[in-house]
Design an enzyme around this catalytic site. Structure first.
Site, PDB file in Angstrom:
ATOM      1  N   GLU A   1      60.088 108.606  55.520  1.00  0.00           N
ATOM      2  CA  GLU A   1      59.558 109.107  54.255  1.00  0.00           C
ATOM      3  C   GLU A   1      58.231 109.850  54.365  1.00  0.00           C
ATOM      4  O   GLU A   1      57.477 109.882  53.385  1.00  0.00           O
ATOM      5  CB  GLU A   1      59.395 107.932  53.289  1.00  0.00           C
ATOM      6  N   ASN A   2      57.900 110.459  55.495  1.00  0.00           N
ATOM      7  CA  ASN A   2      56.632 111.185  55.626  1.00  0.00           C
ATOM      8  C   ASN A   2      56.328 111.988  54.357  1.00  0.00           C
ATOM      9  O   ASN A   2      57.205 112.634  53.805  1.00  0.00           O
ATOM     10  CB  ASN A   2      56.710 112.173  56.791  1.00  0.00           C
TER      11      ASN A   2
ATOM     12  N   GLU B   1      64.421 107.476  50.751  1.00  0.00           N
ATOM     13  CA  GLU B   1      63.200 108.103  51.287  1.00  0.00           C
ATOM     14  C   GLU B   1      62.421 108.799  50.182  1.00  0.00           C
ATOM     15  O   GLU B   1      61.192 108.766  50.154  1.00  0.00           O
ATOM     16  CB  GLU B   1      63.535 109.077  52.420  1.00  0.00           C
TER      17      GLU B   1
END
Ligand code: BES
Ligand code: ZN
Length: 883
Positions: free
Chosen positions: A273-274, A307
């Protein structure tokens, strides 16, 4: 075990706020697969409460080129570079620290930090930082409670790396001399380092747009290699569905001008999930009818949702330390479950989640790796991304949502996001916000986070026809787990409804209440034991207990087969219909195991009620398919003190075959009826449900009688989607049909070059419940579709074998353990995280019968005796052997 391979143990109770924090970060990358230069400029500030503490930056596998403080280059005696840290004594309370380092992405097979992916002629670079990968990119305070603002500049050769991406909004780009170019990104939201990401390479892109409820126009991009970009359309649709759903259900809007997703075939996990730049394992992103099963379509929906939802539950509000991991993962899994339940089939998703809970989490709780949802110690945090943290964590959130009610839970979550936005939080913060917003004290729920083990819920029912009273006694008990000999009582919400013998609902009037309440209610068992008395109950009720699986406990009760049949026929909770069928099947399995055959009367009751179910066109076909699918062997064996996997296999097969043989006529009728309308595309939930039932019917028919294999052959030939083709192939293989091997070859030829489909081809072979599957898997490791360095390949072949083929894995001569042990060692030299996961399959030795117990244990010991093991694997082996 060699000592250098283990890391020190970290304890929850030792938590201390960082002595230094980083407020602002500027990073400059000169990207090159062979040698990337990273220049960092950190503004650091001291915690006034910790005077004198040196600045200690985590740093691993980095070549340090230069260190500067406040502009001045430091001589080598002014800092200390160790194996895992760069320590700089600093006098003041604030400083600007600059470092320059060299890293080598192209040899990074661990896939942590900066690494290379993609086909040989177009390698691209990307990062994976959670949990502790950022320290392999640049020296940093690599812990989640250090939140900083990032400005990132990337430079690279323009022909090889035309696409450059980092978190946040674009802030300029341009050309440089020598065919190079640059791009800059600013992320306005302070974030911990584990959410950092960059991507550079030659990727194709698709673009779409989304306008948030707050009116922000967001550009959406998905980037993938050229051969995959045509399969990203479904993921883009899913992204937009997720963005809208989070606004409508939880009032959460997106907060940047762009959102990027990048696909890679080289990834240890599912997806990451940046901030504003999610990275996905291609397996959970690509989908088209020819190359993706219906399950794959649903997984894309769920993982894209998951995400994306982290943007609030994880990114805007993050975790104080890794002990709090479930704070983001459990909550986000719950959100993802609700997303798929709202958009597709709620009952199916619930059944699947409970199956995963039983298979992965209950077995974890019953073995040497048992730990609380919030562990109190770890040596390698990567090994705590477990079914317990994820699945049981999500169950806790689900219980809280059920006791607070839909609106109360929403209020509580709003409070949590508002109060902790931009900060790193704890489980106490979460319960505090939920409780405060609802005026209740949720501290008793902390015990669910701190106590390992699966509670057993005993239920006893007693009806008195004379007084028309019905008593339900509930009691709980949790067995000791490693390090936790004594257990306390937990709050357990038990959803209940009563039915009469004809399946009619009965009123629920608790003794002492003025009148009957709602016909379904949630009783909370808060102590070791409690009795609930209902009055005015006209006849002996059939009790529908733990409806929707209202708590992650193992329900134990003695219940008449006839009562379960009433539930199979009439329960209006779809999940509990399935739960009743499962309970009856477990009784039959237990009989088969103990007496050599299932008892005739309950078997007849079970098959007759399922025959009706198969013929019931009004029921969701997906639910019917699930009712035809028995629990897997591990789950069936869960309550046995000592397991003989071959005996478990035989008893299960016996029950399964008895069902199939009793149901031939209705199965055939249903199979034919469903074949007439196999139109409908892969995103259509109803069409998916029909295919699911059709394939379940086919599998049962071929199990009942080999004469039906012609149906499977015809389906294999005619299939217009991967679900039907793979379903037929699997049936042909299980039956060892004459045409099976030709079908396998035809399948491989048809999908040559498609890594994801060939992974399915590997899995379908690795999961065949035959002793000789061991040799087949060994042979497949030499196939061109298999590479040891690719985690998807390893999971598809060896993971499937070790975790989903108990019969072959537990082969009496130990060949299955040998195969997995060798594979673990081989993978550990390349991708330690994947090796550690695979090794968990060897953790269940204690509950096996003596011969296999010794064999499996020897395999663990053999592994542990090897030199140069990774810390990841050492930790799993040490805990598996301990005690
Ligand atoms: N944050 C994780 C990815 C991750 C896991 C990074 C472990 C580092 C170590 C991500 O949000 C996640 O949970 N992914 C899941 C898929 C999800 C749908 C449950 C995964 O990768 O399995
Ligand atoms: Zn997650």
């Amino acid at each position: 075990m060699s000592l250098e391979s283990s890391k020190p143990v970290v304890l929850l109770r030792d938590y201390r706020a960082p002595a230094w924090c980083v407020t602002d970060v500027e990073l400059e990358f000169d990207l090159d697969p062979a040698a990337t230069i990273v220049a960092a400029r950190l503004v650091v500030e001291r915690d006034p409460a910790q005077p004198g503490a040196a600045l200690r930056l985590d740093a691993e596998q980095i070549e340090l080129l230069e260190v500067r403080v406040d502009g001045e280059a430091l001589a080598e005696d002014r800092y200390l570079l160790g194996a895992d840290a760069l320590t700089i004594p600093l006098a003041g309370d604030r400083a600007v620290v600059e470092t320059r380092v060299r890293i080598v992405p192209e040899t990074n097979t661990a896939l942590q930090g900066l690494y290379a992916s993609g086909s040989a002629d177009s390698r691209f670079l990307l990062t994976q930082c959670e949990a502790e990968g950022f320290r392999r990119i640049t020296p940093f305070l690599d812990r989640p409670d250090v939140l900083a603002r990032y400005v990132v500049t990337l430079r690279a050769d323009k022909a090889r790396f035309p696409l450059l991406l980092a978190n946040g909004n674009a802030d300029g780009a341009g050309d440089l001399a020598d065919g190079r170019h640059w791009a800059r990104f600013v992320d306005p939201h302070p974030k911990p380092s584990y959410l950092f990401a960059l991507v550079g390479g030659r990727l194709e892109s698709i673009e779409d747009a989304f306008v948030t409820a707050e009116g922000r126009r967001v550009r959406l991009f998905i980037h993938a290699e050229a051969d995959a970009i045509g399969r990203c359309g479904w993921a883009m649709q899913c992204l937009k569905l997720a963005m809208r759903w989070d606004e409508q259900r939880f009032g959460r809007c997106y907060d940047l001008d762009v959102f990027h997703i990048v696909a890679t075939h080289d990834f240890t996990m599912g997806a990451m999930e940046n901030k504003g730049l999610n990275v996905f394992n291609a397996k959970y992103l690509l989908a088209d009818p020819e190359q993706a099963t219906d399950d794959a379509y649903r997984h894309v929906l769920a993982v894209v949702g998951h995400e994306y939802f982290h943007n609030w539950s994880g990114n805007r509000v993050t975790c104080r330390d890794w002990f709090q991991l479930s704070l983001k993962e459990g909550l986000t899994v719950y959100r993802e479950q609700e997303f798929e339940s709202d958009l597709a089939s709620r009952t199916l998703r619930r059944i699947e989640d409970v199956r995963v809970l039983w298979r992965a989490q209950f077995s974890e709780d019953a073995g040497p790796l048992a730990h609380p949802v919030r562990p109190d110690r770890y040596s390698e945090i990567n090994n705590f991304y477990t079914a317990t943290v994820y699945e049981k964590g999500a169950e806790i959130v689900r219980m809280l949502a059920s006791v607070l009610g839909r609106d109360g839970f929403r209020r509580g979550l709003d409070r949590y996001f508002e109060r902790h936005d931009g900060h790193a939080a704890t489980v106490e913060d979460f319960l505090g916000a939920l409780g405060d917003a609802n005026g209740v004290d949720l501290t008793p729920w902390l015990a669910w986070y701190g106590q390992a083990g699966t509670p057993v819920l005993d239920a006893e029912a007693h009806y008195d026809a004379r007084t028309r009273q019905f008593e339900l006694t509930l009691a709980q008990h949790t067995a000791p787990t490693p390090g936790q000999p004594r257990k306390q009582a937990l709050p357990i919400p038990v959803a209940v409804a009563l039915f009469d013998a004809d399946g009619g609902r009965m009123p629920l009037h608790l003794d002492g209440e003025a009148a009957a309440g709602a016909p379904e209610r949630v009783l909370t068992l808060a102590a070791d034991r409690a009795t609930f008395r209902f009055v005015g109950v006209a006849s002996r009720p059939v009790v529908s207990l733990l409806r929707g699986y209202s708590a992650p406990v193992r329900l134990r009760r003695s219940v008449e087969a006839d009562d379960l049949v009433v539930q199979i026929r009439h329960d209006d909770d779809g999940f509990n219909r399935w739960f009743a069928a499962d309970a009856l099947a477990r009784q039959l399995f237990a009989d088969a195991l103990a007496q050599g055959a299932p008892a005739a009367r309950p078997l007849g009751l079970w098959t007759r009620s399922l025959a009706e179910t198969v013929g019931d066109a009004a029921l969701d076909p997906a639910l019917v398919a699930e009712m035809l699918t028995l629990a897997d062997a591990n789950s069936l064996a869960e309550t046995l003190a000592e397991v003989d996997p071959e005996a478990v296999y035989r008893a299960r097969a016996q029950v399964e075959t008895a069902l199939a043989q009793a149901l031939v006529a209705p199965l055939l009728a249903r199979y034919r009826a469903l074949s007439d309308d196999d139109v409908g595309d892969a995103v259509d939930t109803a069409a998916q449900a029909r295919r699911r039932l059709r394939n379940a019917c086919l599998a049962a028919l071929c199990r009942a009688d080999a004469a039906h294999l012609s149906l499977a052959e015809a389906q294999f030939e005619r299939a217009r989607n991967l679900t039907d083709r793979l379903g037929a192939l699997s049936v042909l293989l299980s039956a060892q049909a004459p045409g099976a091997s030709a079908a396998l070859d035809a399948f491989a030829a048809r999908h040559a070059g498609d890594m994801l489909v060939l992974d399915q081809w590997l899995s379908v072979q690795a999961t065949q419940a035959l002793p000789e599957t061991v040799e087949r898997v060994v042979a497949l490791t030499a196939h061109e579709a298999f590479r040891w360095a690719n985690p998807n390949n390893v999971y598809a072949l060896l993971g499937a074998f070790a975790l989903r083929n108990p019969r072959a894995f537990h082969r009496a001569d130990g060949a299955g353990y040998r195969l997995v042990g060798e594979a673990v060692a081989r993978v550990d030299a390349l991708t330690p995280q994947v090796a550690a996961r695979l090794a968990t399959a060897l953790g269940g030795w204690r509950r096996l019968e003596p011969v296999r117990r010794a064999l499996m244990r020897r395999e663990l010991e053999r592994l542990a005796a090897r030199e140069g093991l990774s810390p990841d694997l050492s930790d799993i082996l040490a805990r598996s052997l301990a005690g």
